[in-house]
Design an enzyme around this catalytic site. Structure first.
Site, mmCIF file in Angstrom:
data_model
loop_
_atom_site.group_PDB
_atom_site.id
_atom_site.type_symbol
_atom_site.label_atom_id
_atom_site.label_comp_id
_atom_site.label_asym_id
_atom_site.label_seq_id
_atom_site.Cartn_x
_atom_site.Cartn_y
_atom_site.Cartn_z
ATOM 1 N N ASP A 39 0.793 -1.147 0.056
ATOM 2 C CA ASP A 39 0.022 -0.005 -0.035
ATOM 3 C C ASP A 39 0.921 1.086 0.004
ATOM 4 O O ASP A 39 0.592 2.282 0.555
ATOM 5 C CB ASP A 39 -0.902 0.016 1.177
ATOM 6 C CG ASP A 39 -2.057 1.003 1.001
ATOM 7 O OD1 ASP A 39 -2.329 1.304 -0.095
ATOM 8 O OD2 ASP A 39 -2.674 1.236 2.198
ATOM 9 N N CYS A 60 -24.572 -13.112 -4.190
ATOM 10 C CA CYS A 60 -24.619 -12.307 -3.098
ATOM 11 C C CYS A 60 -24.721 -10.854 -3.579
ATOM 12 O O CYS A 60 -23.561 -10.481 -4.234
ATOM 13 C CB CYS A 60 -23.508 -12.865 -2.218
ATOM 14 S SG CYS A 60 -23.490 -11.708 -0.528
ATOM 15 N N CYS A 85 -22.940 -6.615 0.482
ATOM 16 C CA CYS A 85 -21.994 -5.332 0.790
ATOM 17 C C CYS A 85 -22.602 -4.137 0.120
ATOM 18 O O CYS A 85 -22.623 -3.199 0.599
ATOM 19 C CB CYS A 85 -20.685 -5.875 0.489
ATOM 20 S SG CYS A 85 -20.550 -6.235 -1.442
ATOM 21 N N CYS A 88 -24.053 -0.904 2.443
ATOM 22 C CA CYS A 88 -23.193 0.330 2.388
ATOM 23 C C CYS A 88 -24.059 1.514 2.702
ATOM 24 O O CYS A 88 -25.052 1.735 1.877
ATOM 25 C CB CYS A 88 -22.332 0.446 1.044
ATOM 26 S SG CYS A 88 -21.708 2.085 0.997
ATOM 27 N N CYS A 100 -17.667 7.493 0.062
ATOM 28 C CA CYS A 100 -17.160 6.336 1.223
ATOM 29 C C CYS A 100 -16.843 7.103 2.618
ATOM 30 O O CYS A 100 -16.052 7.979 2.538
ATOM 31 C CB CYS A 100 -16.228 5.379 0.591
ATOM 32 S SG CYS A 100 -15.489 4.257 1.655
ATOM 33 N N CYS A 112 -14.103 2.713 8.156
ATOM 34 C CA CYS A 112 -15.645 2.116 7.938
ATOM 35 C C CYS A 112 -15.505 0.488 7.526
ATOM 36 O O CYS A 112 -14.584 0.168 6.619
ATOM 37 C CB CYS A 112 -16.484 2.448 6.889
ATOM 38 S SG CYS A 112 -18.049 1.747 6.620
ATOM 39 N N CYS A 128 -18.913 -2.895 5.027
ATOM 40 C CA CYS A 128 -19.159 -3.709 3.997
ATOM 41 C C CYS A 128 -18.287 -5.318 3.925
ATOM 42 O O CYS A 128 -18.354 -5.892 3.142
ATOM 43 C CB CYS A 128 -18.762 -3.273 2.638
ATOM 44 S SG CYS A 128 -17.194 -2.247 2.371
ATOM 45 N N CYS A 152 -20.174 -9.440 5.094
ATOM 46 C CA CYS A 152 -19.720 -10.591 4.078
ATOM 47 C C CYS A 152 -19.964 -11.768 4.754
ATOM 48 O O CYS A 152 -19.163 -11.975 5.800
ATOM 49 C CB CYS A 152 -18.312 -9.954 3.591
ATOM 50 S SG CYS A 152 -18.104 -11.202 2.276
HETATM 51 S S1 SF4 Z 1 -17.898 -9.272 -1.256
HETATM 52 FE FE1 SF4 Z 1 -18.868 -10.605 0.480
HETATM 53 S S2 SF4 Z 1 -21.133 -9.282 0.858
HETATM 54 FE FE2 SF4 Z 1 -19.997 -8.494 -0.794
HETATM 55 S S3 SF4 Z 1 -20.811 -9.801 -2.847
HETATM 56 FE FE3 SF4 Z 1 -19.116 -10.841 -2.350
HETATM 57 S S4 SF4 Z 1 -19.525 -12.337 -0.804
HETATM 58 FE FE4 SF4 Z 1 -21.388 -10.924 -0.708
HETATM 59 S S1 SF4 Z 2 -16.278 1.513 3.625
HETATM 60 FE FE1 SF4 Z 2 -18.284 1.575 4.364
HETATM 61 S S2 SF4 Z 2 -18.715 3.575 3.203
HETATM 62 FE FE2 SF4 Z 2 -17.084 2.678 2.193
HETATM 63 S S3 SF4 Z 2 -17.843 1.019 0.628
HETATM 64 FE FE3 SF4 Z 2 -17.713 -0.194 2.457
HETATM 65 S S4 SF4 Z 2 -19.618 0.357 3.852
HETATM 66 FE FE4 SF4 Z 2 -19.647 1.922 2.047
#
Ligand code: SF4
Ligand code: SF4
Length: 350
Positions: free
Chosen positions: A131, A188, A191, A195, A211, A238, A241, A245
Site C-alpha cells: 500500500d 450475493c 455489501c 453500504c 465512502c 468503516c 461492507c 460479508c
Molecule cells: S464481497 Fe462478500 S458481501 Fe459482497 S457480494 Fe461478495 S460475498 Fe457478498
Molecule cells: S467502507 Fe463503508 S462507506 Fe465505504 S464502501 Fe464500505 S460500507 Fe460503504
C-alpha cells in the site's frame, strides 16, 4: 535452483515469517489499465491525486523493477472481534487501525522475505511494496491465487475472509506462477445493500467520494452536512461492507502480536480526542495507522461523531469551536448545531 524449487522454498519462508497467504504471478502488464483510466477520469478517487501518478508503472511492474519476472503476493490477517475494539465506547474505528501501523509490520516481514530469498538465490532481488507505491495490489493478489476481488472491491479468501493486509515483492527471479483466484461472491449483494452511502456503485466499483472511509481518513477538508450525518459513529474508516460479508462470518483471529489492539493509546472519551494537542496525538498514535489523519483530522472526526451520537460534552465541543485548525472548529460548530436541533442530551463519559 529450479523455478519450482525456489518457489516452494520462498512460500515456506513466507509462512515461517508469519504471512497467512502467499502466491506467485508472472510479471506482466495488468489487463485493467482501461478500467483504471475510466475510474480516474470519472473522478471516483476524489482528492486522492496520488492515484493519478505513475500510470504506466501502476499497470506494469516491469517498469518499477527493471528485469522483473515475478510478483510474490502475500496476505496477513488482521481480524479481531468487536469486543477487542480499543477506542472510546460508543464510537467505531476500522479494525485495520486497531494495532500497530500495518505498513511497518508488513515492510519488516517483506524485507526479511527478500533477504531470505536472496540468500537462496541471488536472482531473488527486487523491491517490496505494501500500500505504498503504484502497485495494483488486489489485482496481483487475485492473479497470484490468494483469493478473488469481491463486489466490495476487497480481496477475499474462502478460509480467511477479507480482513487481510496485502503486500508484494517484485523480483527478477523466475518463479512458478499459481493459478488465479476464482470468484465466490455468486449472487450475493450484501455489501452493496449494506453500504449506508451507496459508495459501491456497481460490483467491484467504488466511488471513494461517497465512502465513509475516504471521508474520515483521506479527505482533508470540511465534510458536507450530508456527509457529516452519514459518518455516524465512525471515527476512522468503516468496516460495514466487510462485517456483512458471509465470508467473514468465521474469520479466524490474527496471530500477529503487533496487531494487538492498542487500547492504552486511546483516551477514554471523545472530549479528550477533541481537545488533544499535536504532541499528545503524536505520542498516542505515531506508530499506528491513525497517524494518517493527523491531529486535526481525528479531532474533526471526533467532533462529527459527537454531533451524531451525543457522545462527549457540549463544553468540549464549544472549546473545539475555537480550535486553531479551522476545519476542526467548523466541524465542532456543525456538531453543536446538530445536537441542538436534535436536542441530543450530553453524555460526558463517551
Ligand atoms: S464481497 Fe462478500 S458481501 Fe459482497 S457480494 Fe461478495 S460475498 Fe457478498
Ligand atoms: S467502507 Fe463503508 S462507506 Fe465505504 S464502501 Fe464500505 S460500507 Fe460503504
Amino acid at each position: 535452483m529450479t523455478p519450482a524449487e525456489l518457489s516452494r522454498r520462498i512460500k515456506a519462508e513466507a509462512l515461517d515469517l508469519g504471512f497467512d497467504l502467499v502466491g506467485i504471478a508472472r510479471a506482466e502488464a495488468v489487463d485493467e489499465a482501461d478500467l483504471l483510466a475510466e475510474w480516474l477520469s470519472r473522478g471516483r478517487h476524489g482528492t486522492m491525486r496520488w492515484m493519478e501518478s505513475w500510470r504506466e508503472k501502476r499497470v506494469d511492474p516491469r517498469l518499477l523493477v527493471d528485469g522483473c519476472r515475478s510478483v510474490v503476493s502475500v496476505g496477513l490477517l488482521y481480524f479481531r472481534p468487536e469486543r477487542d475494539a480499543p477506542q472510546p465506547r460508543g464510537t467505531k474505528v476500522a479494525r485495520y487501525a486497531w494495532g500497530e501501523d500495518y505498513h511497518r509490520v508488513l515492510k519488516d516481514k517483506l524485507h526479511a522475505l527478500l533477504a531470505r530469498g536472496r540468500a537462496l538465490d541471488p536472482a531473488f532481488d527486487g523491491r517490496a511494496f505494501t500500500d505504498s507505491g503504484p502497485v495494483m495490489e488486489r489485482w496481483w493478489a487475485e492473479r497470484a491465487g490468494l483469493g478473488w476481488r469481491g463486489k466490495n472491491t476487497l480481496l477475499l479468501n474462502q478460509r480467511l475472509g477479507s480482513f487481510l493486509f496485502l503486500g508484494e515483492l517484485l523480483v527478477r527471479a523466475e518463479l512458478d506462477p499459481d493459478a488465479a483466484g476464482v470468484d465466490h461472491c455468486g449472487t450475493c449483494t450484501r455489501c452493496i445493500e449494506a453500504c449506508p452511502t451507496g459508495a459501491i456503485v456497481a460490483p467491484r466499483e467504488l466511488d471513494a467520494r461517497r465512502c465513509i472511509s475516504y471521508w474520515t481518513i483521506e479527505h482533508r477538508g470540511e465534510l458536507s452536512p450530508e456527509e457529516e450525518e452519514s459518518v455516524g459513529a465512525w471515527l476512522f474508516g468503516c468496516d460495514i461492507c466487510q462485517d456483512v460479508c458471509p465470508w467473514n462470518r468465521d474469520a479466524p483471529e490474527t496471530a500477529e502480536e503487533r496487531f494487538r489492539p492498542r487500547a492504552a493509546a486511546w483516551p477514554s472519551s471523545l472530549d479528550d480526542l477533541l481537545t488533544m494537542s499535536d504532541e499528545e496525538f503524536d505520542a498516542r498514535f505515531g506508530e499506528s495507522a491513525i497517524e494518517r489523519t493527523r491531529r486535526g483530522g481525528l479531532a474533526r472526526n471526533a467532533a462529527t461523531v459527537a454531533g451524531n451520537t451525543g457522545g462527549g460534552s457540549m463544553e468540549a465541543l464549544e472549546t473545539a469551536t475555537a480550535d486553531a485548525d479551522p476545519i476542526v472548529a467548523a466541524a465542532a460548530r456543525h456538531a453543536l448545531a446538530r445536537r441542538e436541533r436534535a436536542a441530543i442530551p450530553s453524555r460526558t463519559a463517551s
